[in-house]
Design a protein around this motif. Structure first.
Motif, PDB file in Angstrom:
ATOM      1  N   LEU A 124      -2.483   5.940  -8.780  1.00 50.04           N
ATOM      2  CA  LEU A 124      -1.383   4.994  -8.734  1.00 50.04           C
ATOM      3  C   LEU A 124      -1.173   4.492  -7.309  1.00 50.04           C
ATOM      4  CD1 LEU A 124       1.216   6.809 -11.013  1.00 50.04           C
ATOM      5  CD2 LEU A 124       0.010   4.695 -11.551  1.00 50.04           C
ATOM      6  N   GLN A 125      -0.772   3.257  -7.194  1.00 51.93           N
ATOM      7  CA  GLN A 125      -0.361   2.727  -5.902  1.00 51.93           C
ATOM      8  C   GLN A 125       1.087   3.158  -5.693  1.00 51.93           C
ATOM      9  OE1 GLN A 125      -0.674  -1.532  -5.565  1.00 51.93           O
ATOM     10  NE2 GLN A 125       0.396  -1.594  -3.608  1.00 51.93           N
ATOM     11  N   ALA A 126       1.287   4.315  -5.089  1.00 48.79           N
ATOM     12  CA  ALA A 126       2.618   4.915  -4.938  1.00 48.79           C
ATOM     13  C   ALA A 126       3.029   4.919  -3.477  1.00 48.79           C
ATOM     14  CB  ALA A 126       2.617   6.338  -5.486  1.00 48.79           C
ATOM     15  N   THR A 127       4.238   4.449  -3.209  1.00 49.11           N
ATOM     16  CA  THR A 127       4.773   4.424  -1.854  1.00 49.11           C
ATOM     17  C   THR A 127       6.227   4.866  -1.878  1.00 49.11           C
ATOM     18  OG1 THR A 127       5.408   2.098  -2.084  1.00 49.11           O
ATOM     19  CG2 THR A 127       3.257   2.547  -1.091  1.00 49.11           C
ATOM     20  N   VAL A 128       6.711   5.298  -0.723  1.00 46.92           N
ATOM     21  CA  VAL A 128       8.117   5.662  -0.601  1.00 46.92           C
ATOM     22  C   VAL A 128       8.961   4.398  -0.605  1.00 46.92           C
ATOM     23  CG1 VAL A 128       9.850   6.695   0.917  1.00 46.92           C
ATOM     24  CG2 VAL A 128       7.620   7.777   0.657  1.00 46.92           C
ATOM     25  N   TRP A 177      18.758  11.900   2.198  1.00 49.16           N
ATOM     26  CA  TRP A 177      18.816  13.328   1.926  1.00 49.16           C
ATOM     27  C   TRP A 177      20.063  13.985   2.507  1.00 49.16           C
ATOM     28  CZ3 TRP A 177      13.025  14.059   3.546  1.00 49.16           C
ATOM     29  CH2 TRP A 177      12.212  13.574   2.524  1.00 49.16           C
ATOM     30  N   GLY A 178      20.654  13.384   3.536  1.00 51.77           N
ATOM     31  CA  GLY A 178      21.890  13.928   4.066  1.00 51.77           C
ATOM     32  C   GLY A 178      23.090  13.662   3.175  1.00 51.77           C
ATOM     33  N   LEU A 179      22.887  12.845   2.131  1.00 52.40           N
ATOM     34  CA  LEU A 179      24.000  12.442   1.273  1.00 52.40           C
ATOM     35  C   LEU A 179      23.796  12.782  -0.196  1.00 52.40           C
ATOM     36  CD1 LEU A 179      24.494   8.889   2.842  1.00 52.40           C
ATOM     37  CD2 LEU A 179      25.749  10.978   3.397  1.00 52.40           C
ATOM     38  N   VAL A 180      22.558  12.711  -0.664  1.00 48.19           N
ATOM     39  CA  VAL A 180      22.312  12.917  -2.093  1.00 48.19           C
ATOM     40  C   VAL A 180      20.892  13.432  -2.286  1.00 48.19           C
ATOM     41  CG1 VAL A 180      21.530  10.531  -2.462  1.00 48.19           C
ATOM     42  CG2 VAL A 180      22.488  11.816  -4.379  1.00 48.19           C
ATOM     43  N   ASN A 181      20.695  14.258  -3.284  1.00 44.61           N
ATOM     44  CA  ASN A 181      19.378  14.808  -3.580  1.00 44.61           C
ATOM     45  C   ASN A 181      18.503  13.763  -4.266  1.00 44.61           C
ATOM     46  OD1 ASN A 181      17.410  16.975  -3.940  1.00 44.61           O
ATOM     47  ND2 ASN A 181      17.952  16.918  -6.113  1.00 44.61           N
ATOM     48  N   GLY A 182      17.210  13.766  -3.916  1.00 44.42           N
ATOM     49  CA  GLY A 182      16.266  12.895  -4.601  1.00 44.42           C
ATOM     50  C   GLY A 182      15.529  11.954  -3.681  1.00 44.42           C
ATOM     51  N   THR A 183      14.331  11.532  -4.122  1.00 43.48           N
ATOM     52  CA  THR A 183      13.501  10.595  -3.375  1.00 43.48           C
ATOM     53  C   THR A 183      12.954   9.556  -4.339  1.00 43.48           C
ATOM     54  OG1 THR A 183      12.797  12.385  -1.898  1.00 43.48           O
ATOM     55  CG2 THR A 183      11.535  10.331  -1.823  1.00 43.48           C
ATOM     56  N   ALA A 184      13.123   8.288  -3.998  1.00 43.49           N
ATOM     57  CA  ALA A 184      12.627   7.207  -4.861  1.00 43.49           C
ATOM     58  C   ALA A 184      11.256   6.739  -4.380  1.00 43.49           C
ATOM     59  CB  ALA A 184      13.605   6.043  -4.873  1.00 43.49           C
ATOM     60  N   LEU A 185      10.353   6.548  -5.334  1.00 46.22           N
ATOM     61  CA  LEU A 185       9.019   6.022  -5.065  1.00 46.22           C
ATOM     62  C   LEU A 185       8.830   4.710  -5.810  1.00 46.22           C
ATOM     63  CD1 LEU A 185       6.842   9.257  -5.545  1.00 46.22           C
ATOM     64  CD2 LEU A 185       7.930   8.434  -3.443  1.00 46.22           C
ATOM     65  N   THR A 186       8.017   3.839  -5.244  1.00 45.30           N
ATOM     66  CA  THR A 186       7.607   2.615  -5.928  1.00 45.30           C
ATOM     67  C   THR A 186       6.206   2.815  -6.479  1.00 45.30           C
ATOM     68  OG1 THR A 186       8.943   1.237  -4.445  1.00 45.30           O
ATOM     69  CG2 THR A 186       7.193   0.141  -5.683  1.00 45.30           C
ATOM     70  N   LEU A 187       6.016   2.515  -7.760  1.00 46.47           N
ATOM     71  CA  LEU A 187       4.719   2.652  -8.414  1.00 46.47           C
ATOM     72  C   LEU A 187       4.165   1.271  -8.716  1.00 46.47           C
ATOM     73  CD1 LEU A 187       5.458   5.502 -11.019  1.00 46.47           C
ATOM     74  CD2 LEU A 187       4.692   5.726  -8.640  1.00 46.47           C
ATOM     75  N   ASN A 188       2.986   1.003  -8.180  1.00 47.50           N
ATOM     76  CA  ASN A 188       2.293  -0.267  -8.462  1.00 47.50           C
ATOM     77  C   ASN A 188       3.183  -1.482  -8.233  1.00 47.50           C
ATOM     78  OD1 ASN A 188       0.144   1.352  -9.103  1.00 47.50           O
ATOM     79  ND2 ASN A 188       0.308   1.068 -11.312  1.00 47.50           N
ATOM     80  N   THR A 248       6.053  -2.502  -8.840  1.00 40.52           N
ATOM     81  CA  THR A 248       7.081  -3.018  -9.747  1.00 40.52           C
ATOM     82  C   THR A 248       7.977  -1.943 -10.351  1.00 40.52           C
ATOM     83  OG1 THR A 248       5.553  -2.957 -11.625  1.00 40.52           O
ATOM     84  CG2 THR A 248       5.675  -5.022 -10.375  1.00 40.52           C
ATOM     85  N   GLU A 249       7.507  -0.707 -10.437  1.00 38.61           N
ATOM     86  CA  GLU A 249       8.262   0.353 -11.099  1.00 38.61           C
ATOM     87  C   GLU A 249       8.818   1.327 -10.060  1.00 38.61           C
ATOM     88  OE1 GLU A 249       6.019   1.296 -15.181  1.00 38.61           O
ATOM     89  OE2 GLU A 249       4.735   1.330 -13.415  1.00 38.61           O
ATOM     90  N   ARG A 250       9.883   2.028 -10.444  1.00 34.37           N
ATOM     91  CA  ARG A 250      10.468   3.018  -9.556  1.00 34.37           C
ATOM     92  C   ARG A 250      10.576   4.357 -10.270  1.00 34.37           C
ATOM     93  NH1 ARG A 250      15.492   0.804  -6.925  1.00 34.37           N
ATOM     94  NH2 ARG A 250      13.865  -0.556  -6.079  1.00 34.37           N
ATOM     95  N   LEU A 251      10.207   5.407  -9.530  1.00 32.40           N
ATOM     96  CA  LEU A 251      10.253   6.776 -10.019  1.00 32.40           C
ATOM     97  C   LEU A 251      11.051   7.604  -9.019  1.00 32.40           C
ATOM     98  CD1 LEU A 251       9.139   9.229 -11.762  1.00 32.40           C
ATOM     99  CD2 LEU A 251       7.221   9.274 -10.152  1.00 32.40           C
ATOM    100  N   VAL A 252      12.041   8.372  -9.493  1.00 33.58           N
ATOM    101  CA  VAL A 252      12.841   9.225  -8.620  1.00 33.58           C
ATOM    102  C   VAL A 252      12.444  10.678  -8.837  1.00 33.58           C
ATOM    103  CG1 VAL A 252      15.158  10.040  -8.050  1.00 33.58           C
ATOM    104  CG2 VAL A 252      14.776   7.618  -8.522  1.00 33.58           C
TER     105      VAL A 252
END
Length: 388
Positions: free
Chosen positions: A61-65, A76-87, A89-93
């Motif tokens: 996958l073409q995955a980026t932060v 991260w200092g405020l809320v748990n989780g990291t969002a990634l962009t897939l290809n 157009t899509e977002r995965l947390v």
């Protein structure tokens, strides 16, 4: 890193990481003043450093932060989780946790109800730092989360119970390819807050004695504050006791701050025209700021320079193509906004045809903030407030 299917549930993937991986993630998480924040950042960093290469190498996958890696501490200092962009157009947390209780899964409201943050998919990840592994044990979509999740106002999370959590990750990859079902539900827009409101919130919530700032004010106010990248960064800096670090005057007058260098700013000296020099004109070089932007695979340069005398306080933002003979394509825009994202007269320049450069000039009072934007959006763009 190795990947294995667990014996207890062959649909759930376990990824291993080494002691060196743990040490790297720990060193990358030391910018936080509070021990609890450092540990949360450590889990998120360990998760990111392990899952992102797997998505790229094993899943192809073409995955980026999203938005970029320099902005991660501010999240991260405020809320748990990291969002990634897939290809693109899509977002995965990615949502890491140490808990072994899988009867329920809690997703912070920010990742669901802040429009710019909401995602297509959410991935539940159990992390065992000392044992050297993490396990992806379930996922859901934004649409299913809004329809089946129970909202808990006490900790502002959406809670899913086991029957509603999809454990088979292979279904996720098949569903992505087929695109058979919509992944997102409609959500309400957040209210706009003005600069005075933002300053009040930053002063109150920026106090490090406030342990959980996300629960201190009504969610619409909180969401509107942290949805603004520049205000979220300022909140993070205040909570860490860091000084204001985005002063263009200081960057031009002395040296760039570490933060400025991390996000890509450089100080350049522009030499005067030799013809003018022979004619007896002022030959003093001009210092300007420069930042490289990547848009649709092409490289551009954003420059900031002072115009006229120092007392005039006029600044010029210029966008150029870095390629020899390169141009700005038709449809590109360079836009400036006030700190609270309000437009003003002549704040935008648009390329109606391919041209050499776009530029906007603006007069700013000392200490005033400005936000720059470019359309199409540059890769890894994170809205920043520049102070003048």
């Amino acid at each position: 890193m190795t990947a294995d299917l667990t014996l207890s549930n062959p649909t759930q993937l376990r990824l291993e990481f080494s002691a060196a991986d743990r040490e790297q993630a720990w060193q990358q998480s030391q910018s936080f003043a509070r021990a609890g924040d450092r540990w949360d950042a450590y889990l998120n960093r360990l998760c990111l450093n392990t899952v992102l290469p797997w998505l790229r190498e094993d899943r192809q996958l073409q995955a980026t932060v999203w938005t970029n890696t320099n902005a991660l501490p501010g999240f991260w200092g405020l809320v748990n989780g990291t969002a990634l962009t897939l290809n693109t157009t899509e977002r995965l947390v990615l949502l890491p946790t140490e808990t072994i209780d899988r009867d329920e899964w809690r997703i912070p409201q920010e990742w669901v109800d802040i429009p710019p943050w909401s995602a297509d998919y959410y991935l539940a990840i159990q992390v065992e730092p000392e044992d050297g592994w993490l396990q992806m044990w379930g996922y859901t979509t934004h649409r299913k989360l809004k329809a089946q999740g129970h909202y808990d106002a006490g900790d502002r999370t959406y809670c899913l119970t086991e029957p509603a959590i999809m454990p088979d990750l292979s279904v996720l990859w098949v569903a992505r390819q087929l695109g058979a079902e919509p992944t997102r539900a409609a959500i309400l827009p957040l209210p706009a807050i003005n600069l005075a409101q933002a300053e009040n919130l930053l002063t109150r919530l920026g106090n490090p004695s406030v342990i959980t700032p996300r629960l201190e004010v009504p969610f619409p106010l909180w969401g509107a504050l942290v949805a603004h990248d520049g205000w979220r960064q300022r909140l993070y800096e205040r909570r860490q006791g860091l000084p204001e670090s985005r002063s263009v005057r200081q960057w031009l007058g002395s040296s760039l701050s570490t933060l400025a260098q991390q996000v890509g700013w450089e100080r350049l000296e522009q030499q005067p025209d030799l013809v003018g020099a022979r004619g007896g004109e002022n030959t003093t070089s001009t210092v300007l700021l420069s930042r490289t932007l990547v848009i649709a695979g092409q490289t551009y340069e954003l420059q900031i320079s002072s115009q006229g005398t120092p007392d005039e306080c006029t600044w010029r933002f210029t966008l150029r193509n870095t390629a020899p003979g390169g141009v700005i394509p038709s449809g590109f825009k360079l836009r400036l906004s006030t700190e609270d994202l309000q437009p003003f007269e002549q704040n935008e320049d648009t390329a109606t045809t391919a041209i050499e450069q776009l530029f906007v000039e603006v007069a700013l009072a000392p200490g005033e903030g400005i936000v720059w934007e470019v359309e199409p959006i540059p890769e890894g763009y994170d809205r920043e407030i520049l102070r003048f």
